[in-house]
Scaffold this motif. Structure first.
Motif, PDB file in Angstrom:
ATOM      1  N   ASP A   9      33.052  33.175 -24.872  1.00 49.64           N
ATOM      2  CA  ASP A   9      32.085  32.341 -25.606  1.00 49.64           C
ATOM      3  C   ASP A   9      31.441  31.247 -24.757  1.00 49.64           C
ATOM      4  OD1 ASP A   9      34.202  30.710 -25.176  1.00 49.64           O
ATOM      5  OD2 ASP A   9      34.603  30.258 -27.277  1.00 49.64           O
ATOM      6  N   ARG A  10      31.447  31.403 -23.431  1.00 50.45           N
ATOM      7  CA  ARG A  10      30.936  30.318 -22.607  1.00 50.45           C
ATOM      8  C   ARG A  10      29.434  30.395 -22.333  1.00 50.45           C
ATOM      9  NH1 ARG A  10      34.718  26.513 -20.658  1.00 50.45           N
ATOM     10  NH2 ARG A  10      36.575  26.903 -21.914  1.00 50.45           N
ATOM     11  N   ALA A  11      28.783  31.443 -22.822  1.00 55.69           N
ATOM     12  CA  ALA A  11      27.336  31.537 -22.621  1.00 55.69           C
ATOM     13  C   ALA A  11      26.651  31.646 -23.980  1.00 55.69           C
ATOM     14  CB  ALA A  11      27.007  32.753 -21.767  1.00 55.69           C
ATOM     15  N   LEU A  12      25.353  31.332 -24.017  1.00 55.74           N
ATOM     16  CA  LEU A  12      24.555  31.548 -25.212  1.00 55.74           C
ATOM     17  C   LEU A  12      23.927  32.927 -25.107  1.00 55.74           C
ATOM     18  CD1 LEU A  12      22.796  28.074 -25.240  1.00 55.74           C
ATOM     19  CD2 LEU A  12      24.666  28.820 -26.726  1.00 55.74           C
ATOM     20  N   ALA A  13      23.376  33.399 -26.240  1.00 52.37           N
ATOM     21  CA  ALA A  13      22.663  34.676 -26.192  1.00 52.37           C
ATOM     22  C   ALA A  13      21.419  34.509 -25.330  1.00 52.37           C
ATOM     23  CB  ALA A  13      22.289  35.107 -27.601  1.00 52.37           C
ATOM     24  N   LEU A  14      21.005  35.605 -24.704  1.00 54.17           N
ATOM     25  CA  LEU A  14      19.775  35.574 -23.912  1.00 54.17           C
ATOM     26  C   LEU A  14      18.946  36.787 -24.293  1.00 54.17           C
ATOM     27  CD1 LEU A  14      17.976  34.777 -21.409  1.00 54.17           C
ATOM     28  CD2 LEU A  14      19.418  36.363 -20.119  1.00 54.17           C
ATOM     29  N   ASP A  15      17.829  36.548 -24.928  1.00 52.54           N
ATOM     30  CA  ASP A  15      16.970  37.652 -25.330  1.00 52.54           C
ATOM     31  C   ASP A  15      17.821  38.688 -26.060  1.00 52.54           C
ATOM     32  OD1 ASP A  15      14.526  38.781 -25.584  1.00 52.54           O
ATOM     33  OD2 ASP A  15      14.444  39.665 -23.583  1.00 52.54           O
TER      34      ASP A  15
END
Lengths: 300, 203, 365
Positions: free
Chosen positions: B42-48
């Protein structure tokens, strides 16, 4: 854009030792080692070549283990380092200090409290659990090396799963000495495929490799190889039906804690050559003695 | 693309490039070491089109040394721009060249071109990063092998074609390793895992 | 009770203090500055830069000072620093025909285009201790024409190649391998071998090169050319699309010409061994050139009979940081494994004694 993006040359934010990265290695090197570790886990017992880096400690003093530890350690980890089973041997102290300085990780001598344990020559007596990773320092990762010095040849043997030379060597031992004359770095078969060097642990520790709940990682810095035994993996020490594998046993007990089940070091205590036996695993010994005497400060 | 166009698409990556990469790696390592067990990522946000776990895997593992193959669904300007900027990984058109591949479910019916390593260097194989809608809901299969104490029941929503393809590409030690990502979760499937269908070992 | 290797932290701290004291020596004598080392021990600095794989004379001098003159320790210090540096790319191939030469000799031609230049060398010094250097006080620097330099001139071996007498080296467009990032894999490419040899221990390469002269993989060499001087380093950043100079470095280049009688479809011709080192490092470059040529045995279908021709043997053992580390690790405690060996030897002895006793009893009966 090469050279500008963070993954190409990023340096750690907030490294503790000024001028150096978190856990010493740069992020690119850690990524390379981490990718290697994934493959090592996916092919248990297979030696993955990796671009081993120079570490600020000499080759042969645990640089492989240190590179793996540097690649896996995070802010929440609790690190234990042992050499010969002891937390207070000089090289263990030195490596523990290195990571306390460069990564600021908490350290412990207590086996159950550690999340990462870097070790040279022993597996702790206290059974490991599933939230732990054991990192072994490995001098010569190739179990066939002393039979066949050429890497080209041994790689072919591994590719073919052709371990005839190893069985011949062990059988010659039996014919000559009546026993397999290997007492440490005793070869094992991992998941019924690769023959692996478990590092120079005494064969006493070999059974602890089998179906261990903890992930075991092996790093050879000078030889630039890493390998792994995932949790709950079959690890069988090589033997013959008429000469089954057996571990060392002592007639004596530990002079400190009285243990009869642990690996004992032999001490010569006077000029007449009198002997005493003590646990090699200092933490295990301490835990057993604790109800009776206060714990001594390690490192004094 | 000009520099202005690229910067238009750029989004943040890991908040802390060092510690977030480490946490994501450890989750991935655990996922592969204990196949079938769900790990948080969970350390990144969604990207496209990339969900957080998928993007975190990319940020943790990709760089200039890892040629990447993109499934058409992920071959967007935003994903290309961000992977180029944050990871610097070359994006390759030939599947054979890829060390990593970003796939979605429709791509799983043909894995024939991805490198599954050699007998001498089984580590030199492609790692599949497969994004799914969920990590359960499919038929219940039993997994065995390293990392699994006895048997683990896993119900990834995968068509039978994937298992046939995986089996076709497996000749241990050669084989394909996969991560399945959905939302903020990931499941690992190394080549060493043996998957049983109806009590019968198939892969 | 005696307990082995206890008291870790304090013992280590004390050892560090004692080492610092040993390094500093008598404090009534002025401390050596890094700049003095850099200026007055240029050959030590050159060796540390070459085998440390980092061209930085100030850091190399610092490493020598910190290592109390132990060059292998200094090489190790520099390597450990180098490994923390990010890698930005690789330079274009050095063009040594464009070198500003301070020394250039050829043993294969009496005279040649560009001429010979002896330059600074120990070669014709009589090895007599110079007691003037022992005397106290300042010594005025030597009075020589420091501008004696050769303009860029062609390499001797290129002249032979133009005549078709020298095996052609094909330029490779392949990406430059980096053995500090990718471990060696056998068989290696020549680029990997040359990298490993360039970092390799001077003494080891010297001894191996010597062994080929004495018949262990004999391949008679001539010192085709040795040149020492400054050469420009160029890089071509991807985002620029054209090359820019980074600066000058001093290097020593050695090209050996070796006999080759031909065979297996190859005409009789000369072949080449190549050596390159940072700074003024003639012995290293020559040793490297000899070993490079001997490792090309496979290329020229020569029988591999000497250790210097065995690539795995040479390349896996030429690195002194690796070798020194692994040898020195024997100082670490090994008592756990030794205990295993004790137990095994005792068990084997007991077994060997039992039949002997039985035999002795039989004899008595």
């Amino acid at each position: 854009m090469n050279g500008l993006n963070p993954n190409a040359a990023s340096q750690a934010a907030g490294a503790l030792e000024s001028g150096y990265n978190f856990a010493y290695l740069d992020e690119q090197t850690k990524r390379m080692i981490r990718r290697g570790l994934l493959k090592a886990v996916a092919v248990p017992g297979y030696q993955v070549p990796f671009g081993g880096r120079e570490m600020p400690l000499p080759y042969g003093w645990g640089t492989g283990g240190m590179q793996l530890s540097a690649a896996i350690l995070g802010a929440d980890d609790v690190l234990k380092v042992i050499d010969q089973g002891a937390d207070d041997t000089t090289n263990a102290v030195s490596i523990r200090r290195f990571f306390a300085r460069t990564a600021g990780v908490a350290t412990t001598t207590r086996t159950p409290e550690a999340t990462v344990i870097q070790t040279r020559h022993r597996i702790p007596e206290t059974p490991l659990h599933g939230e732990q990773i054991l990192v072994f320092q490995v001098p010569i990762p190739e179990p066939l090396r002393f039979i066949e010095p050429s890497e080209t040849e041994t790689r072919t043997m591994h590719a073919l799963g052709d371990y005839g030379v190893m069985h011949v060597k062990l059988y010659e031992d039996i014919a000559t000495f009546g026993h397999i004359a290997t007492s440490y770095a005793y070869p094992v078969t991992v998941d019924e495929r690769y023959v692996m060097d478990p590092s120079p642990i005494p064969k006493f520790d070999n059974p602890k490799l089998h179906m261990s709940p903890a992930l075991m990682l092996f790093g050879a810095g000078r030889e630039k190889r890493l390998y792994a035994v995932p949790p709950f993996t079959e690890v069988v020490s090589l033997d013959f039906a008429d000469h089954p594998f057996a571990v060392q046993r002592w007639e004596e007990n530990c002079a400190f804690c009285g243990s009869h089940d642990s690996y004992l070091d032999e001490l010569i205590v006077d000029d007449a050559g009198s002997k005493r036996f003590v646990c090699s695993d200092t933490d295990y010994c301490m835990q057993r003695r604790e109800p009776f005497e206060p714990q001594q400060e390690v490192g004094q | 693309m000009t520099v202005e166009h690229v910067s238009h698409w750029l989004q943040p990556a890991f908040n802390d490039p060092v510690l977030d990469a480490q946490v994501s790696f450890r989750a991935a390592l655990k996922a592969l070491a204990e196949p079938g067990l769900v790990q948080g990522m969970d350390r990144a946000l969604a990207l496209d089109g990339l969900q957080p776990a998928t993007y975190a895997l990319c940020l943790a593992f990709l760089d200039a040394d890892t040629p990447l193959w993109l499934a058409p669904r992920f071959d967007t300007a935003a994903i290309r721009a961000n992977l180029a900027f944050h990871c610097g990984c070359p994006i390759v058109a030939e599947r054979e060249m890829a060390l990593f591949a970003l796939l979605d479910e429709p791509e799983l019916s043909d894995l024939s071109a991805f490198d599954n390593g050699s007998e001498r260097y089984p580590d030199q194989s492609c790692t599949l990063l497969i994004q799914l809608e969920a990590l359960d809901g499919g038929s219940l299969l039993r997994w065995r092998g390293p990392g699994i104490r006895d048997v683990r029941a896993v119900n990834l929503p995968l068509a039978a074609a994937f298992w046939q393809q995986r089996s076709a590409r497996s000749a241990f030690p050669r084989g394909l390793d996969a991560f399945f990502a959905a939302g903020q979760q990931v499941i690992g499937l190394p080549r060493s895992t043996r998957v049983l269908f109806n009590l019968e070992e198939a892969a | 009770m005696y307990v082995a290797v206890k008291g870790g932290e304090r013992a280590i701290d004390n050892a560090h203090l004692l080492l610092a004291k040993m390094r500093r020596g008598d404090t009534s004598i002025p401390e050596l500055t890094v700049e003095q080392v850099r200026q007055q021990m240029p050959l030590a600095v050159a060796r540390v830069m070459s085998e440390g794989s980092l061209y930085d004379s100030e850091l190399a001098a610092l490493a020598i000072k910190q290592a109390a003159g132990d060059l292998m320790e200094a090489i190790f210090l520099l390597r450990a620093y180098r490994t923390t540096l990010p890698r930005f790319g690789s330079s274009l191939p050095l063009d040594t025909t464009q070198m500003l030469l301070s020394r250039r000799i050829s043993a294969t031609f009496k005279d040649l285009p560009g001429g010979q230049l002896l330059g600074p060398t120990f070669d014709y010094t009589h090895r007599l201790l110079d007691f003037a250097l022992l005397a106290e006080g300042e010594h005025p620097g030597p009075q020589v024409d420091a501008t004696a330099q050769l303009e860029s001139c062609p390499r001797v071996l290129d002249l032979l190649a133009a005549e078709g007498l020298l095996a052609r080296e094909r330029p490779s467009a392949a990406e430059v391998p980096d053995m500090t990032r990718e471990p060696l894999d056998f068989p290696t490419s020549r680029a990997q071998r040359l990298q490993a040899l360039a970092r390799g221990d001077e003494g080891f390469l010297l001894a191996l090169g010597y062994s080929t002269q004495r018949g262990y993989g004999r391949n008679h060499p001539f010192a085709g050319e040795i040149r020492i001087g400054e050469v420009e380093v160029w890089i071509e950043p991807e985002e620029l699309g054209f090359a820019v100079p980074l600066g000058d470095i001093e290097i020593t280049e050695c090209e050996m010409v070796n006999q080759f009688v031909g065979g297996k479809g190859i005409e009789p011709q000369f072949t080449r061994g190549y050596g390159l080192a940072f700074g003024y490092a003639e012995r290293k470059a020559m040793g490297m050139a000899l070993v490079d040529r001997s490792l090309r045995a496979g290329e020229y279908a020569e029988e591999v009979e000497g250790p210097a021709q065995q690539e795995e043997f040479v390349l896996m053992h030429c690195d002194n940081v690796e070798a020194a580390g692994f040898v020195s690790h024997l100082k670490l405690p090994h008592y756990v494994d030794f205990q295993s060996e004790l137990e095994l030897i005792r068990k084997l002895r007991k077994q060997a004694e039992a039949p002997m006793q039985a035999a002795a009893q039989e004899n008595r009966a």
